[in-house]
Design a protein around this motif. Structure first.
Motif, PDB file in Angstrom:
ATOM      1  N   THR A 141      54.727  79.409  23.200  1.00  0.00           N
ATOM      2  CA  THR A 141      55.458  78.524  23.029  1.00  0.00           C
ATOM      3  C   THR A 141      55.935  78.357  24.428  1.00  0.00           C
ATOM      4  O   THR A 141      55.934  78.676  24.922  1.00  0.00           O
ATOM      5  CB  THR A 141      57.092  78.436  22.671  1.00  0.00           C
ATOM      6  OG1 THR A 141      57.305  79.675  22.949  1.00  0.00           O
ATOM      7  CG2 THR A 141      56.954  78.597  20.838  1.00  0.00           C
ATOM      8  N   ILE A 142      55.959  76.935  24.938  1.00  0.00           N
ATOM      9  CA  ILE A 142      55.949  76.062  25.959  1.00  0.00           C
ATOM     10  C   ILE A 142      57.229  75.792  25.843  1.00  0.00           C
ATOM     11  O   ILE A 142      57.873  74.260  25.514  1.00  0.00           O
ATOM     12  CB  ILE A 142      55.070  75.395  26.255  1.00  0.00           C
ATOM     13  CG1 ILE A 142      53.416  76.014  27.019  1.00  0.00           C
ATOM     14  CG2 ILE A 142      55.019  74.842  27.921  1.00  0.00           C
ATOM     15  CD1 ILE A 142      52.390  74.955  27.251  1.00  0.00           C
ATOM     16  N   ALA A 143      58.375  75.594  27.257  1.00  0.00           N
ATOM     17  CA  ALA A 143      59.361  74.860  27.453  1.00  0.00           C
ATOM     18  C   ALA A 143      59.668  74.188  28.106  1.00  0.00           C
ATOM     19  O   ALA A 143      58.305  73.581  28.971  1.00  0.00           O
ATOM     20  CB  ALA A 143      60.601  76.279  27.884  1.00  0.00           C
ATOM     21  N   MET A 150      53.074  70.528  23.810  1.00  0.00           N
ATOM     22  CA  MET A 150      53.490  71.373  22.855  1.00  0.00           C
ATOM     23  C   MET A 150      53.423  72.034  21.176  1.00  0.00           C
ATOM     24  O   MET A 150      52.740  73.512  21.559  1.00  0.00           O
ATOM     25  CB  MET A 150      54.816  71.261  23.112  1.00  0.00           C
ATOM     26  CG  MET A 150      55.170  71.609  25.454  1.00  0.00           C
ATOM     27  SD  MET A 150      57.396  70.741  24.924  1.00  0.00           S
ATOM     28  CE  MET A 150      58.344  72.049  24.397  1.00  0.00           C
ATOM     29  N   LEU A 202      56.303  73.256  31.180  1.00  0.00           N
ATOM     30  CA  LEU A 202      54.913  71.847  31.052  1.00  0.00           C
ATOM     31  C   LEU A 202      54.820  71.296  32.124  1.00  0.00           C
ATOM     32  O   LEU A 202      54.006  70.666  32.580  1.00  0.00           O
ATOM     33  CB  LEU A 202      55.219  71.691  29.283  1.00  0.00           C
ATOM     34  CG  LEU A 202      53.965  70.677  29.135  1.00  0.00           C
ATOM     35  CD1 LEU A 202      52.401  71.072  29.159  1.00  0.00           C
ATOM     36  CD2 LEU A 202      54.570  69.900  28.377  1.00  0.00           C
TER      37      LEU A 202
END
Lengths: 100, 213
Positions: free
Chosen positions: A34-36, A22, A40
């Motif tokens: 951005t990855i939550a 991340m 992910l």
């Protein structure tokens, strides 16, 4: 392959665990992607099922560490070639357009 | 601090995950923070925490404890703490104290679609799992499906019996009837839930396609 998935696969060319991926993606994209965690986790599950990445083990027993597989490298290369091709075509198109 | 902290227990049933999240966040805004969730839909809240919390719910089932620990650690690293959940529980409740208006455990529509698909799949699996013990106990009575309750009553010759025999025959009639109808109702409800989850998954999938994610 989606943009987010591509970033994840690119990150895993080095062994990495979830949160490090991340942070790496955010750094690579200069904060634009951005990855939550829920997203992910799903991506890592799918990649493992498709044999694009492999589980190496756990760092400190709690965080799983993944890395890209040779097959994953092939897929990454294919995606890169596909995108580069698109960019080259678009370069010609937009150069021609901007000249007018 | 010797005063007991006030807590309440509320029983509620949700089908839409978004509604459940909104309810938990509204409760938190009024000062009630989630402590625990029981399998039967009982929510326990505690009053008086000073920090503000944002709640999100994931749906996921795990094969072993290691997978579950890795999952909760990933969320913890990103600022989401587990309130209630377990490797077989399905609903995993998280909260974050450092959040913005749009903070979520999912960053695209496709993963929201996948959440509903997981719900649909697991509900289907549970439906079949519940049917199996029912059927294994009850398969010798399958012929009852071809008769209405009144016909089953006639076949049992309940009216010709008295005393203990009457009680015996009554139980032999009533219990399979109850199983027959409760099983059917349960299965119908579970299938409806599956279909609802699958529809919601498609809705999110279409949204994802539209955004071209």
């Amino acid at each position: 392959m989606t943009e987010v998935s591509y970033y994840v696969l690119l990150s895993l060319t080095k062994p990495m665990h979830g949160y490090a991926i991340m942070q790496n993606v955010e750094a690579l994209s200069k904060g634009t992607v951005t990855i939550a965690p829920g997203t992910l986790y799903g991506i890592l599950e799918n990649f493992t099922k498709q044999n694009l990445i492999v589980l190496l083990g756990t760092s400190d027993g709690r965080r799983k560490v993944y890395q890209i597989t040779p097959f994953g490298m092939e897929v990454l290369q294919m995606e890169y070639d596909r995108m580069r091709n698109l960019v080259q075509i678009s370069d010609i198109f937009f150069a021609g357009r901007n000249r007018r | 601090m010797n005063e007991p902290c006030p807590y309440i227990k509320i029983r509620k049933f949700f089908i839409k995950i978004e509604k459940e999240e909104k309810w938990l966040n509204d409760m938190s805004a009024q000062g009630w923070n989630l402590l625990q969730v029981s399998e039967l839909g009982g929510y326990t809240f505690l009053y008086g925490l000073t920090e503000k919390r944002r709640y999100r719910i994931d749906y996921r089932v795990f094969k072993n404890q290691n997978d579950f620990d890795d999952y909760t650690t990933l969320f913890w690293d990103s600022g989401w703490n587990l309130v209630s959940g377990g490797k077989e529980r399905g609903n995993q409740y998280f909260y974050s104290t450092n959040f913005e208006e749009s903070s979520d455990i999912f960053s695209d529509e496709r993963s929201k679609a996948d959440r509903y698909m997981r719900m649909a799949r697991h509900t289907l699996a549970m439906t079949l799992l519940i049917c199996l013990p029912y059927l294994s106990i009850w398969w010798t009575d399958i012929w009852r499906f071809s008769l209405s309750p009144y016909q089953q009553y006639q076949v049992s010759e309940l009216s010709h019996q008295t005393g203990f025999e009457y009680f015996n025959t009554f139980m032999e009639l009533a219990v399979p009837l109850f199983l027959q109808y409760s099983l059917c109702i349960c299965m119908v409800l579970m299938f409806l839930l599956c279909i609802y989850c699958a529809i919601k998954a498609r809705v999110y999938h279409h949204r994802a396609m539209k955004k071209n994610l």
